[in-house]
Design an enzyme around this catalytic site. Structure first.
Site, PDB file in Angstrom:
ATOM      1  N   HIS A 142       6.528   5.350   2.066  1.00 44.17           N
ATOM      2  CA  HIS A 142       5.556   6.411   2.282  1.00 44.17           C
ATOM      3  C   HIS A 142       4.136   5.851   2.497  1.00 44.17           C
ATOM      4  CE1 HIS A 142       4.396  10.707   2.110  1.00 44.17           C
ATOM      5  NE2 HIS A 142       5.243  10.998   1.365  1.00 44.17           N
ATOM      6  N   ALA A 143       3.822   4.658   1.732  1.00 45.48           N
ATOM      7  CA  ALA A 143       2.815   3.963   2.100  1.00 45.48           C
ATOM      8  C   ALA A 143       2.376   3.912   3.626  1.00 45.48           C
ATOM      9  CB  ALA A 143       2.571   2.501   1.297  1.00 45.48           C
TER      10      ALA A 143
END
Length: 479
Positions: free
Chosen positions: A140-141
């Site tokens: 998700h980063a």
């Protein structure tokens, strides 16, 4: 000799998702009409626009102060394409699992047991040949749902027109947006009715924003939902998971939408969630639930000025503030309520619409994003993440809804039969991710199995809720 490119700092939202307490990986499952050859997949990935994106060819590194950065590197495709061999199991009645159950079990296991290693860029393909499925795992980063869906669709083509990329319903996508641009348009329209009306609209925006931001802050401190049959809590993100799929027809949702004045698909979705959870709690709770019991959901909302999916070429330009790549979202607290013996099922949708309408009149999502950035800057990532973690512990479920392509699509010339998304475990015992695709919507229901033993029961509650709402809508349209 070429100089190495300067490392790029990870954004505040990206740092949040890299913390051990919130280590989030997005798992995208693509069903394929035909099996995909692993070498063909590798060649396709090598030539895709995905590899050209800086995030997908960068390592996560930390400097001497422990701050995270992206560092460009060479991508070794063989390390990113995995081919696990899955065997089926048998259910309690002795029947063998079908392919969907095998894939869901695999995704549920990935949700708690398989973090992405930092010795390579933070993404992987898992090719499940026997099940005709390809799982794309992305940290998700690297980006939010809008970024990643935009990237994915840039690699796809329409099944009926192979030279064209898939199209997206901007109208449907914009219903997810809580953007300041939409509010400015509302205020502009209201100004035609006089300064008094404009002033009143402005007062409401300020009032709702203050109220919702205060509630948001209190959720990070001590305010929490009452305990119910779906309540999670601290440490639940490490518990074993199960996964089921709730399947809806968009035409059914649209039929319900027409029966409620000025409703949106999101209003219908939250009506289904409220109705379905009421059904589930009636079935599973050992004692009668309190009427009006609040179950608070946490949703991520796109904050880009251009709502909906984005043009990838624009998103890859870091200086484009309107639609740049990354995690550009805020949080909303979305309460639904337990109501028994409701005479008209459409009341669930009407209540959901009333709640969402007040949210649209506030800057809650923008303020939550700003508060998160400020906390990360002033208090540091550890404390900022702890506050966000407490919000998750003090609410009941996570919900997301992403609008996908309107038509059938192909990847590498192979028709896609389904497109589903889920993420790794959170303190919530219930996480729901819905994606619409070619006239249907499928919601992945990821649960902590010690709390919600069989998510298929919950999925059926949601499906039955929509069908009952559809019948109620048909009846109301006749009257």
């Amino acid at each position: 000799m070429m100089e190495r490119e300067e490392d790029e700092p990870v954004s505040p939202a990206g740092r949040f998702f890299l913390r051990p307490e919130m280590d989030q990986v997005i798992n995208c499952a693509l069903g394929l009409k035909n099996s995909l050859d692993v070498n063909y997949l590798k060649e396709h990935v090598k030539s895709s626009i995905m590899i050209q994106h800086p995030r997908f060819c960068s390592l996560l590194v930390r400097d001497n102060q422990g701050r995270e950065h992206w560092r460009r590197t060479e991508v070794e495709i063989d390390r990113h394409v995995l081919v696990p061999e899955l065997g089926g199991e048998f259910d309690a009645e002795g029947s063998p699992e079908d392919d969907e159950e095998i894939v869901n079990r695999y995704l549920a296991d990935l949700a708690v047991s398989s973090p992405l290693g930092t010795d390579k860029p933070l993404w992987e393909f898992h090719l499940l040949r026997a099940q005709k499925c390809c799982v794309l795992r992305i940290h998700h980063a690297l980006g939010d749902g809008i970024s990643l869906m935009s990237l994915f669709l840039s690699c796809c083509r329409r099944a009926d027109r192979p030279d064209e990329v898939p199209s997206i319903s901007i109208t449907a996508s914009s219903s997810n947006s809580n953007s300041s641009k939409a509010k400015e348009n509302k205020l502009s329209r209201s100004s035609r009715g006089g300064c008094g009306r404009l002033l009143w609209k402005g007062v409401l925006v300020v009032w709702f924003t203050i109220v919702f931001v205060v509630k948001f802050i209190l959720r990070s401190l001590w305010v929490k939902d009452e305990k119910s049959a779906i309540t999670g809590g601290a440490g639940v993100e490490l518990w074993p998971r199960k996964l089921a799929t709730a399947k809806f027809k968009l035409d059914d949702m649209k039929a319900v939408k027409k029966a409620v004045a000025n409703a949106t698909i999101n209003d219908v979705l939250f009506g289904v969630i409220s109705f379905g959870l009421t059904r589930y709690l009636q079935m599973q709770s050992p004692k009668k639930q309190r009427e009006g019991l609040q179950l608070t959901g946490l949703a991520m909302v796109n904050l880009r000025q251009e709502s909906g999916l984005q043009d990838l070429s624009n998103m890859m330009k870091n200086n484009n503030s309107r639609s740049r790549w990354g995690n550009q979202f805020g949080f909303l607290l979305l309460p639904v309520y337990y109501h028994e013996n409701v005479d008209d099922p459409l009341q669930y949708v009407k209540r959901a619409k009333a709640m969402l309408d007040t949210k649209k009149q506030s800057f809650e999502a923008h303020c939550s994003y700003a508060i998160g950035k400020l906390a990360m800057w002033v208090l540091g990532p550890k404390v900022a993440t702890m506050l966000n973690y407490r919000i998750l512990c003090n609410t009941s479920f996570t919900i997301s809804n992403i609008v996908g392509p309107q038509e059938e699509i192909m990847v590498s010339g192979i028709p896609v039969t389904y497109f589903r998304v889920n993420s790794t475990g959170l303190p919530h015992a219930l996480t729901m991710h819905m994606v619409s695709f070619a006239g249907r919507a499928e919601m992945q229901i990821l649960v902590a199995k010690e709390i919600i033993p069989d998510p298929r029961v919950l999925a059926k509650c949601f499906q039955d809720a929509l069908l009952e709402l559809k019948d109620a809508a048909a009846t109301s349209m006749k009257d």
